[in-house]
Enzyme design. Sequence first.
Site, PDB file in Angstrom:
ATOM      1  N   LYS A 187       0.870  -1.189   0.000  1.00 46.33           N
ATOM      2  CA  LYS A 187       0.000   0.000   0.000  1.00 46.33           C
ATOM      3  C   LYS A 187       0.894   1.222   0.000  1.00 46.33           C
ATOM      4  CE  LYS A 187      -3.995   2.117   0.613  1.00 46.33           C
ATOM      5  NZ  LYS A 187      -3.749   2.747  -0.712  1.00 46.33           N
TER       6      LYS A 187
ATOM      7  N   LYS B 277       5.593   3.367   8.227  1.00 41.10           N
ATOM      8  CA  LYS B 277       4.412   4.219   8.430  1.00 41.10           C
ATOM      9  C   LYS B 277       3.141   3.364   8.516  1.00 41.10           C
ATOM     10  CE  LYS B 277       4.314   7.572   5.603  1.00 41.10           C
ATOM     11  NZ  LYS B 277       4.121   8.654   4.622  1.00 41.10           N
TER      12      LYS B 277
ATOM     13  N   LYS C 126       5.293   1.804  -3.224  1.00 40.59           N
ATOM     14  CA  LYS C 126       5.209   3.159  -3.790  1.00 40.59           C
ATOM     15  C   LYS C 126       5.412   3.039  -5.291  1.00 40.59           C
ATOM     16  CE  LYS C 126       4.724   7.506  -2.567  1.00 40.59           C
ATOM     17  NZ  LYS C 126       3.947   8.093  -1.476  1.00 40.59           N
TER      18      LYS C 126
ATOM     19  N   ASP D  25      -0.411  10.793  -4.571  1.00 45.45           N
ATOM     20  CA  ASP D  25       0.749  11.446  -3.948  1.00 45.45           C
ATOM     21  C   ASP D  25       0.961  12.718  -4.760  1.00 45.45           C
ATOM     22  OD1 ASP D  25       3.062  10.959  -1.875  1.00 45.45           O
ATOM     23  OD2 ASP D  25       4.122  11.565  -3.672  1.00 45.45           O
TER      24      ASP D  25
ATOM     25  N   THR E 196      -4.517  13.468   5.495  1.00 41.00           N
ATOM     26  CA  THR E 196      -3.095  13.623   5.817  1.00 41.00           C
ATOM     27  C   THR E 196      -2.866  14.929   6.575  1.00 41.00           C
ATOM     28  OG1 THR E 196      -2.605  12.394   3.805  1.00 41.00           O
ATOM     29  CG2 THR E 196      -0.765  13.497   4.871  1.00 41.00           C
TER      30      THR E 196
ATOM     31  N   SER F 159      -6.870   5.733   3.984  1.00 43.09           N
ATOM     32  CA  SER F 159      -6.969   4.871   2.806  1.00 43.09           C
ATOM     33  C   SER F 159      -7.340   3.451   3.226  1.00 43.09           C
ATOM     34  CB  SER F 159      -5.631   4.837   2.062  1.00 43.09           C
ATOM     35  OG  SER F 159      -5.519   5.951   1.203  1.00 43.09           O
TER      36      SER F 159
END
Length: 449
Positions: free
Chosen positions: A92, A116, A128, A168, A212, A381
């Site tokens: 993820k 994280k 990522k 992102d 975020t 998410s």
Amino acid sequence: MMKSEYLQRVYSQIVARDPGEKEFHQAVLEVLESLDMIVDKHPEYEANGIIESFVEPERVITFRVPWTDDNGRVHVNRGYRVQYNSAIGPYKGGLRFHPSVNLSILKFLGFEQILKNSLTSLPIGGGKGGSDFDPKGKSDAEVMRFCQSFMTELSRHIGQFLDVPAGDIGVGAREIGYMFGQYRRIKNQYEAGVLTGKGLTYGGSLARPQATGYGLCYFTQEMLNCMKNDSFAGKTVVISGAGNVAIYANEKATSLGAKVVAMCDSNGYIHDPNGINLDVIKDIKLVKRGRIKEYAERVPGSTYTEGCSGIWTIPCDIALPCATQNELNGESAKALIANGVMAVGEGANMPSTPDAVKAFQEAGVLFAPAKAANAGGVATSALEMSQNSMRYSWTFEEVDAKLHQIMVNIFHNAYDASVECEQPGNLVVGANVAGFLKVATAMLAQGVI
Ligand code: NDP
């Protein structure tokens, strides 16, 4: 540098293997330095090659992304997905579309994402991806064609139980929509949980856009409260960036009683001593996709300065870097300290250089590291994935309350780990150790794979 010979060896190996990947080395070094506090107590890590496995992605995919512009010209970009670690759940992590994207940056981001995601306490692994495509200045039709081409290849490698990308830098609701549409078309089924950050009409979660930035403020507020018996109320705040994270960090900090006086984009920064009018910023950045410079033309009393680093010379109590990696260096840290900053909360990933982090810690400035402080986005998410699996939607208030509790828990887990490592209040060490222990335990339990 680490005392542990084992950690030194692992670090030397990654530098020798991929010598050009400086952002990746920077991220790994910080984590290994934190693990130096615990590795001797866990001989099973070396015996089972846990740290060597931890720093090496399970899989890296690179691919060609051809697309046609509005004049019929063909362009070819490069696409990536780094599937880093799936010991505690499906990979993820977001997708970044920016000309600076390369494997070093995506490996650093994917590596940070493992820890994280572990800190959120939700069952998600780390990954990522992205492309060196620049959405800036492209028409909607060009962005759509790029996203469709990107997803045509990526769709072979993702799935709700395998790998769940999100947004992102450069990937917002528009891009997620185009990519979800293409995925659905290719697979011929409605697999809502394959992407997060979706629009509300097709499986998105309320409060995901805010998550975020809001989460960063919930974490920073808890840190201020527990470590200084203080809060955002009455504080002056500087926030870098004017994108998703920065905008909602501004919104929450303001609602908690702070005054945000500066923001920036990649060209320059605005200073508004009266407090930034966020409606104007939203209109410029979210509606018109324009430049922040326009703010100073529209709001009397505000100024615009070309270049970004000067933003950290504006006096503030709390600094929230929310733009990009290594945007706040040692010199900027010294300027903030000289002006009396009391807390720094990282909204972007690795925005402070190592010498900036050191300067803050030595000066006794409260420091909230990114992998803990900005985990609210990925946590929400994961809440979006839960809602997709249940075929049910929570209200904004329900999601926001869960987000708030998750951020408070992350702070306490990181703080408690910092105490156990005999570095009370060092949340860099605390977040790295707390995040790592869970993943390492899962990796050990699953054998050498
Ligand atoms: P956006 O693309 O929405 O916004 C990025 C902002 O930062 C833009 O205003 C951009 O300016 C500015 N910026 C980019 N590069 C620079 C630079 N070199 N100097 C100054 N400003 C710059 O991205 P997000 O807000 O989503 O992400 C920002 C950071 O937060 C990234 O590090 C990302 O990895 C991290 N993050 C994001 C999460 C999310 O949920 N979105 C979750 C966790 C972390 P311009 O408009 O000129 O491009």
